[in-house]
Design an enzyme around this catalytic site. Structure first.
Site, PDB file in Angstrom:
ATOM      1  N   ARG A   1      28.703  40.333  46.458  1.00  0.00           N
ATOM      2  CA  ARG A   1      29.011  39.247  45.414  1.00  0.00           C
ATOM      3  C   ARG A   1      27.506  38.176  45.272  1.00  0.00           C
ATOM      4  NH1 ARG A   1      33.919  36.608  49.867  1.00  0.00           N
ATOM      5  NH2 ARG A   1      34.832  38.168  49.326  1.00  0.00           N
TER       6      ARG A   1
ATOM      7  N   ASP B   1      36.510  41.273  38.951  1.00  0.00           N
ATOM      8  CA  ASP B   1      37.643  40.792  39.971  1.00  0.00           C
ATOM      9  C   ASP B   1      38.686  42.352  40.818  1.00  0.00           C
ATOM     10  OD1 ASP B   1      40.350  39.555  41.239  1.00  0.00           O
ATOM     11  OD2 ASP B   1      38.712  38.229  42.248  1.00  0.00           O
TER      12      ASP B   1
ATOM     13  N   ARG C   1      28.434  31.565  43.303  1.00  0.00           N
ATOM     14  CA  ARG C   1      28.944  30.606  43.831  1.00  0.00           C
ATOM     15  C   ARG C   1      27.309  29.869  45.060  1.00  0.00           C
ATOM     16  NH1 ARG C   1      34.296  29.381  46.753  1.00  0.00           N
ATOM     17  NH2 ARG C   1      33.816  31.610  47.053  1.00  0.00           N
TER      18      ARG C   1
ATOM     19  N   ARG D   1      29.452  28.249  35.274  1.00  0.00           N
ATOM     20  CA  ARG D   1      31.072  27.572  36.019  1.00  0.00           C
ATOM     21  C   ARG D   1      31.396  26.685  35.178  1.00  0.00           C
ATOM     22  NH1 ARG D   1      34.298  29.999  40.805  1.00  0.00           N
ATOM     23  NH2 ARG D   1      36.579  29.282  39.730  1.00  0.00           N
TER      24      ARG D   1
ATOM     25  N   TYR E   1      48.058  42.095  47.476  1.00  0.00           N
ATOM     26  CA  TYR E   1      48.405  40.745  46.937  1.00  0.00           C
ATOM     27  C   TYR E   1      49.544  41.351  45.939  1.00  0.00           C
ATOM     28  CZ  TYR E   1      43.894  39.026  47.464  1.00  0.00           C
ATOM     29  OH  TYR E   1      42.242  39.284  48.805  1.00  0.00           O
TER      30      TYR E   1
END
Length: 346
Positions: A29, A79, A33, A42, A153
């Site tokens: 990652r 993703d 962020r 973003r 998921y």
């Protein structure tokens, strides 16, 4: 990929079994962020899925941490749920709640889905764009979610702490669940092969929820599908290294390493690196495994954690990484401290 490429890309050399005097570094990652440039983009461009499917933007995000830190590896910005999206489930990201897939397969048949493989095309274009701009010494990593984690998921329609709904489904109707697993695995082979053809140097399989399974279920739903992917991908791209990251596998890691045939194994932060060095196959490249919270702590806590990992894994091919993804509140200065520690040998 020729040996010449490996010689100028230290991370790729490690994945091919050559120990480097200074372990190459990348962070899971790392495009995300904690970076102000990512947050600004973003805010300008919109939600996560919009970023991931805009190839120009996704390529820029992939390159941001390379420009700032000079990591030895770039990880594709995308993703793990792109595969279920391509298999026909609708994917959306709810603010503060994470991804949602519909319809959930716990009460809908896999056969009722209509695959839309065109949904993966922006990913391949992102790879081509990054490849064109990546420094020669930087290894480019593609990735996919492993079948078990992706299936959790797809069945539940969202993430869960214990994956209870999917585990019950697998026990209740193993044949139906196996069909889901195989569909994911076969699509993943094509997906990774096309990433390789577009320009990645190596690929990683993320099995983020493998730690929730019993040993027998781990063998069936983690190891066996990984073997299926590795064997099929090797037929198409025999020289491309594959990293397996079965988070939470713990004592099942040696079996995973022996049986799947992956080129390298990622260690999460709960694995003792001394134990890993003693119990994993000799000379198997390993990746990891700094606690992301130690990176947030910084200072002497970070220094001692880095030293312990380097000491434990220094005799084998080693890629320095976190034990899981970097957290959004990680200070930039601590990432810089980490790189200094690893490159100076702590």
């Amino acid at each position: 990929m020729t040996d010449r490429h490996a010689s100028v890309r230290p991370l790729l050399a490690v994945l091919r079994g050559t120990r480097q005097p200074v372990p190459p570094v990348w962070l899971m990652r790392q495009a995300g962020r904690y970076l102000p440039e990512y947050r600004a983009l973003r805010e300008q461009k919109g939600g996560f899925l919009e970023l991931a499917t805009d190839s120009e933007t996704a390529a820029e995000i992939t390159l941001q941490p390379i420009r700032r830190f000079g990591f030895d590896g770039a990880i594709l910005f995308s993703d793990i749920l792109m595969i279920p999206h391509a298999l026909g489930q609708d994917l959306r990201f709810e603010a503060g709640e994470g991804p949602r897939l519909s319809p959930p397969l716990v009460d809908h048949a896999l056969a009722a889905l209509t695959p839309v493989m065109e949904r993966l095309e922006p990913v391949y274009e992102t790879v081509r764009r990054v490849r064109a701009d990546l420094p020669a010494q930087t290894t480019f990593l593609g990735f996919a979610g492993s079948p078990w984690t992706v299936a959790t998921y797809m069945v539940a329609g969202q993430g869960s702490r214990e994956q209870g709904e999917t585990r019950r489904y697998a026990y209740r109707d193993p044949q139906a669940f196996e069909a889901i697993i195989n569909a994911i695995a076969d699509s993943t082979v094509d997906y990774l092969a096309k990433q390789i053809e577009a320009g990645v140097d190596a690929v990683q399989l993320f099995d983020s929820w493998s730690g929730s399974l019993s040993p027998a279920q781990f063998e069936r739903w983690v190891i066996a599908p990984t073997v299926r992917i590795v064997d099929a991908l090797r037929q198409r791209h025999p020289d491309t290294p594959i990293i397996g990251f079965p988070k939470g596998a713990g004592g099942k890691l040696p079996a995973y390493a022996r049986e799947t045939g992956v080129n390298a194994v990622g260690l999460d932060e709960t694995v003792d690196p001394v134990w890993a060095a003693a119990n994993l196959p000799a000379n198997l490249p390993v990746q990891g495994n700094l606690d992301p919270l130690a990176l947030i702590a910084g200072g002497s806590a970070l220094e001692s954690a880095v030293a312990r990992i380097l000491d434990a894994l220094g005799d084998r091919p080693h890629i320095f990484n976190l034990g899981h993804g970097i957290l959004p509140d990680t200070p930039i200065a601590h990432v810089e401290q980490l790189l200094g520690l690893v490159r100076r040998g702590a």
